[in-house]
Scaffold this active site. Structure first.
Site, mmCIF file in Angstrom:
data_model
loop_
_atom_site.group_PDB
_atom_site.id
_atom_site.type_symbol
_atom_site.label_atom_id
_atom_site.label_comp_id
_atom_site.label_asym_id
_atom_site.label_seq_id
_atom_site.Cartn_x
_atom_site.Cartn_y
_atom_site.Cartn_z
ATOM 1 N N CYS B 80 56.173 12.230 35.348
ATOM 2 C CA CYS B 80 56.438 12.967 36.112
ATOM 3 C C CYS B 80 55.648 12.214 37.513
ATOM 4 O O CYS B 80 55.881 13.367 38.491
ATOM 5 C CB CYS B 80 56.308 14.553 35.851
ATOM 6 S SG CYS B 80 57.335 14.856 34.394
ATOM 7 N N HIS B 337 61.588 19.242 40.626
ATOM 8 C CA HIS B 337 61.538 18.721 40.146
ATOM 9 C C HIS B 337 62.331 17.847 39.683
ATOM 10 O O HIS B 337 63.147 17.928 38.258
ATOM 11 C CB HIS B 337 60.513 19.152 38.901
ATOM 12 C CG HIS B 337 59.590 18.243 38.573
ATOM 13 N ND1 HIS B 337 59.551 17.029 39.079
ATOM 14 C CD2 HIS B 337 59.006 17.923 37.254
ATOM 15 C CE1 HIS B 337 58.562 16.169 37.906
ATOM 16 N NE2 HIS B 337 57.961 16.980 37.035
#
Lengths: 394, 392
Positions: B80, B337
């Protein structure tokens, strides 16, 4: 570059069907060898770059396996040149001054994944059209033979003569591999064996094509200042050039299929940085990415080690033999070491490192001052080519 | 080791509208983000010398989409925090002196990947502690930090739940000011408090959504940056720390902080010369994949004392008009995200805040802004902390 970059330690695992070892084991094998060679411990490493095409192998794998604590770790991805790109990440970081001592490591375990042979390179889902679709259906050896056929036609060289040159390359690499304890294939083959082997993609036989095999490689990349102060043998990076295609070869009618524009451009960039004007005269040793011997043959011209249209002649004159003018793939090449996307680029440099530091054992060449390493990944029109030039400390 | 401070400038950035982008593939998102960055930098793509890209299965896609033929392109992956690491590698390429102008870009199509929900990370072959921690959903990983935080610092469930709800409300309020955010609506405290549970004590509004989006930055050496604009933004420090699974092997792992965050922030502060983050940072972007992530991050990057962050949250310390506004763009909570692009998206907000071009979200008198990006799972996070600041 703002700082001179050196390699002060390297290590590679044995290549082959490594059913005895997982990814972690191979990393430990190569990584610990590299650290021992450099005389450092994991605490000395500031940051690392990790090449591995397996999605599940994340950053934790490297830091966990080698107990690198909480140091910075980047995973890189660049198809068949992933290992070379890991090395480039470390080189760039050291040159930037951000880190003094870094690790570039790569590993691949294709025999676990079932991809030990070449997979089809086409886009998934059949969305490709036109030339892209035609090329996308090919396997890697078939790509390579497109170049051979074009080469034969344009330079008016009979297919039989090209075949003889390929055989020369294969027998030479196998002879070199026989002297490399880390190689997967450690036996020589005869000319008849090469040409009599089953055809994989005409005129290539299976012995002209490398195999995807398990293996790892690691390098400790540091500033030359650090290398010098350690008092250990090291090599310095003199030039690096990288070029990535944007599928031009699949979109342009005039793409020549006589070489890889990416390789030519990467070589020019590396030579400019290294101050090399006549690569065929200024380079003593070469490590060339030989997924197939056809790719190797073409690369000689792309890298300027043979003039356009003369590679076959140069090969047959013995220029790239182990005793030749520019001994090439003296570790046996990918042909004997297998192909590991995440590690091959590093393993190739290992041979240059050994040759330049005079530790190549029975493969040692007498006068190596400068070695060029070429790695590539991708497919027609969209290769990523890496050319590195290494030399001795000044 | 030398600091990267003032060696790298950002001359342009671009971000896509984030959301369910059924209208666009990864290539389209890259193009959208890069086009905005090119326009922002007033640069012709042919001037770009190298590229770093995240989130693409093939690195050549960047050159194909943007017609950047034959520049060197490296693919970077760091879970991430991929976007943050793409930026870091690009910044080092500039600092190395090898290139004058570099493009860094990433795009993610989480809606196509089928991972917009909560995928069960895990490897069936793991055993022991590793299996206990690993074989669970991502929210469950972060829920462990919430329960342990309560226990360790003596907060009641109601106190913690209210703290997390306030963070969600704040980020939703900020998100209404961001036309590119996935969610652009305010929520009430009760909405967050009464939302369905995802992984107790985390509810629906404590979790961000994995979604589609892209982001791009054009980096240059400061000398070259001057040719393009006066208000370029400088990199002041970059820290990256990657875990080695300690959290899965050590009995002493606290579950009240992320060691990777602390180390990465310290590296960035050392390079930037920051000794008092509370008074030297004007604006902060934290990786709020979960509200508890943001809560712990306050303390990890040193803008809240250990165990005291809930008090500061209660006082509105991190709100738009607070002492240190955090996630002024709405955070991951509202902007979404798009995994590989998120780190760059975080940096884009910091870039605009430092430059004074954040529009209705502009914080007054921004000097240093911190962007934090965190990938991975318990014990093996990769955290990147980048500090941006103005020229001169």
């Amino acid at each position: 570059m703002n700082r001179r970059v050196a390699i002060i330690g390297m290590g590679c695992s044995g290549a082959g069907v490594r059913s005895d070892a997982g990814q972690e084991d191979l990393i430990v094998e190569a990584g610990m060898a590299a650290m021992d060679d450099a005389g450092i411990t994991p605490e000395d490493i500031n940051a690392s770059w990790f090449g591995c095409t397996s999605v599940s192998a994340n950053h934790a794998l490297l830091n966990f396996s080698l107990k690198l604590g909480y140091t910075a770790m980047t995973k890189v991805q660049n198809a068949g040149a992933t290992g070379a790109d890991a090395l480039r990440g470390a080189i760039t970081a050291v040159a930037s001054g951000m880190y003094d001592v870094t690790l570039a490591a790569g590993v691949e375990k294709p025999t676990d994944s079932g991809f030990t042979e070449f997979t089809e390179g086409g886009p998934v889902g059949g969305s490709a059209v036109g030339a892209d679709a035609v090329l996308g259906e090919f396997r890697t050896p078939a790509f390579a033979t497109l170049y051979l056929q074009r080469y034969s036609a344009v330079h008016d060289i009979p297919a039989r003569r090209i075949r003889t040159a390929l055989t020369r390359l294969t027998t030479r690499s196998r002879r070199a591999g026989a002297r490399n304890p880390l190689a997967a294939f450690r036996s020589s083959v005869s000319e008849d064996e090469v040409e009599g082997a089953p055809v994989s993609s005409w005129p290539l036989t299976v012995l002209d094509c490398c195999q995807s095999l398990d293996g790892a490689g690691a390098a400790i990349v540091c500033s030359e200042a650090f290398a010098k102060s350690s008092g250990r043998p090291y090599i310095v990076l003199e030039g690096i050039g990288v070029a990535s295609g944007g599928l031009e070869g699949r979109m342009q009618q005039d793409y020549d299929y006589l070489g890889l524009p990416e390789a030519r451009i990467a070589a020019q960039r590396a030579y400019r940085m290294a101050g090399i004007v006549r690569p065929d005269e200024e380079i003593d040793h070469a490590q060339i990415f030989d997924l197939t011997t056809a790719a190797e043959l073409i690369a000689y011209e792309d890298l300027g080690l043979a003039a356009p249209g003369t590679a076959v002649e140069r090969v047959l004159a013995g220029d790239f033999d182990l005793e030749g003018r520019i001994p090439t793939n003296t570790d046996g090449g990918l042909l004997c070491n297998g192909f590991q996307a995440g590690a091959s680029g590093i393993r190739q440099v290992y041979e240059s490192y050994l040759q330049l530091t005079g530790r190549a054992g029975e493969r040692q060449l007498p006068n190596v001052r400068r070695s060029v390493v070429y790695s590539a990944g991708g497919a027609v029109g969209s290769f990523s080519a890496f050319v590195q030039v290494y030399g001795k400390p000044t | 080791m030398e600091s990267i401070k003032d060696k790298v400038a950002i001359i342009g950035m671009g971000t896509t509208k984030v959301g369910e982008r059924w209208d666009a593939g990864v290539e389209d998102l890259l193009y959208e983000a890069a086009s905005e960055a090119f326009a922002d930098a007033k640069i012709d793509p042919s001037e770009i010398e190298a590229g770093y890209v995240g989130g693409l299965s093939a690195t050549h896609t960047l050159n194909r989409v943007l017609k950047l033929n034959y520049i060197p392109v490296s693919g970077v992956e760091n879970a991430c925090s991929t976007g943050g690491d793409v930026f870091r590698n690009g910044a080092m390429a500039i600092a190395s002196g090898m290139y004058d102008i570099v493009i860094v870009a990433a795009a993610g199509k989480q809606k196509d990947a089928g991972t917009t929900g909560i995928d069960m990370a895990g490897d069936p072959s793991t055993v022991g502690m590793e299996a206990m921690i690993h074989n669970g959903s991502v929210p469950r990983h972060f829920a462990l930090y919430a329960t342990r935080y309560m226990h360790h610092y003596g907060y009641s469930f109601d106190e913690l739940k209210l703290t997390l709800a306030k963070i969600a409300v704040k980020n939703h309020k900020n998100g209404t000011l961001n036309p590119k955010a996935h969610f652009q609506k305010e929520i009430k405290l009760e909405d967050a408090l009464n939302a369905p549970y995802i992984a107790w004590p985390l509810g629906l509004y404590d979790c961000c959504a994995n979604i589609d989006g892209g982001a791009c930055a054009i980096l240059a050496s400061p000398e070259v940056a001057k040719r393009y604009r006066d208000d370029y933004v400088l990199v002041k420090g970059i820290g990256l720390s990657s875990g080695w699974r300690e959290g899965r092997m050590s009995q002493k792992y606290s579950f009240t902080m992320f060691p990777e965050n602390v180390k990465a922030a310290q590296q960035a502060y050392d390079q930037a010369g920051i000794t008092d983050p509370v008074n030297e940072l004007s604006h902060v972007q934290l990786h709020d994949a979960f509200t508890v992530n943001e809560l712990v991050d306050y303390e990890d990057v040193g803008i809240a004392p250990r165990g005291k962050a809930p008090h500061l949250v209660k006082d509105g310390y991190f709100e738009m008009d607070g002492k240190i506004p955090v996630n002024t763009d709405g955070g991951l909570k509202c902007t979404g995200h798009p995994v590989p692009a998120t780190g760059l998206k975080q940096l884009a907000e910091s870039y605009h805040q430092v430059q004074g071009t954040a529009g209705p979200r502009q914080v007054k008198n921004v000097r240093y802004s911190l962007a934090h990006s965190q990938g991975g799972l318990t014990g093996s996070f990769s955290t990147i902390v980048t500090v941006l600041g103005p020229r001169d």
